[in-house]
Design a protein around this motif. Sequence first.
Motif, PDB file in Angstrom:
ATOM      1  N   UNK A  48       0.821  -1.215   0.000  1.00 20.61           N
ATOM      2  CA  UNK A  48       0.000   0.000   0.000  1.00 20.61           C
ATOM      3  C   UNK A  48       0.852   1.261   0.000  1.00 20.61           C
ATOM      4  N   UNK A  49       1.999   1.233   0.665  1.00 15.94           N
ATOM      5  CA  UNK A  49       2.898   2.393   0.656  1.00 15.94           C
ATOM      6  C   UNK A  49       3.420   2.637  -0.759  1.00 15.94           C
ATOM      7  N   UNK A  50       3.817   1.578  -1.444  1.00 22.45           N
ATOM      8  CA  UNK A  50       4.301   1.728  -2.819  1.00 22.45           C
ATOM      9  C   UNK A  50       3.196   2.276  -3.712  1.00 22.45           C
ATOM     10  N   UNK A  51       1.991   1.752  -3.562  1.00 26.50           N
ATOM     11  CA  UNK A  51       0.877   2.228  -4.387  1.00 26.50           C
ATOM     12  C   UNK A  51       0.558   3.686  -4.076  1.00 26.50           C
ATOM     13  N   UNK A  52       0.602   4.047  -2.802  1.00 25.69           N
ATOM     14  CA  UNK A  52       0.313   5.427  -2.414  1.00 25.69           C
ATOM     15  C   UNK A  52       1.402   6.386  -2.919  1.00 25.69           C
ATOM     16  N   UNK A  53       2.659   5.982  -2.788  1.00 21.82           N
ATOM     17  CA  UNK A  53       3.762   6.860  -3.172  1.00 21.82           C
ATOM     18  C   UNK A  53       3.876   7.019  -4.685  1.00 21.82           C
ATOM     19  N   UNK A  54       3.686   5.948  -5.417  1.00 23.31           N
ATOM     20  CA  UNK A  54       3.902   6.008  -6.863  1.00 23.31           C
ATOM     21  C   UNK A  54       2.631   6.319  -7.638  1.00 23.31           C
ATOM     22  N   UNK A  55       1.473   5.977  -7.073  1.00 24.60           N
ATOM     23  CA  UNK A  55       0.187   6.124  -7.776  1.00 24.60           C
ATOM     24  C   UNK A  55       0.228   5.407  -9.128  1.00 24.60           C
ATOM     25  N   UNK A  56       1.006   4.320  -9.177  1.00 21.17           N
ATOM     26  CA  UNK A  56       1.205   3.593 -10.425  1.00 21.17           C
ATOM     27  C   UNK A  56       0.885   2.125 -10.180  1.00 21.17           C
ATOM     28  N   UNK A  57      -0.160   1.639 -10.817  1.00 14.83           N
ATOM     29  CA  UNK A  57      -0.588   0.262 -10.618  1.00 14.83           C
ATOM     30  C   UNK A  57       0.430  -0.733 -11.170  1.00 14.83           C
ATOM     31  N   UNK A  58       1.145  -0.367 -12.214  1.00 18.67           N
ATOM     32  CA  UNK A  58       2.147  -1.273 -12.784  1.00 18.67           C
ATOM     33  C   UNK A  58       3.302  -1.494 -11.803  1.00 18.67           C
TER      34      UNK A  58
END
Length: 91
Positions: A39-49
């Motif tokens: 979730x941190x990666x998704x929140x920080x990057x806003x990139x689903x890939x």
Amino acid sequence: VIGYDLMGWEGIWHLLVNPVAWLEFPAAWLSFALGMRLSVVLYQTQNLAVAGEVFAFLLPLYFKYVLTLLVIAAAVESILIIFAERLKDKM
């Protein structure tokens, strides 16, 4: 919380001496940590890939550690249930 609510401090004691809980608690903590990382990666990057790449990296860790702990916990719990049933039948 539920154990304490239902049985008071005795419920907490049962959790502490339960060998299945010794395996399930670390599995839950690891699962929570892996989910937080994703979730941190998704929140920080806003990139689903990118999140998909991290998920692909975390999935083997989940299977290696969390699922292994849960399978062992299930085996221990099954053995304890069988033992308790046999002990109950002898009494």
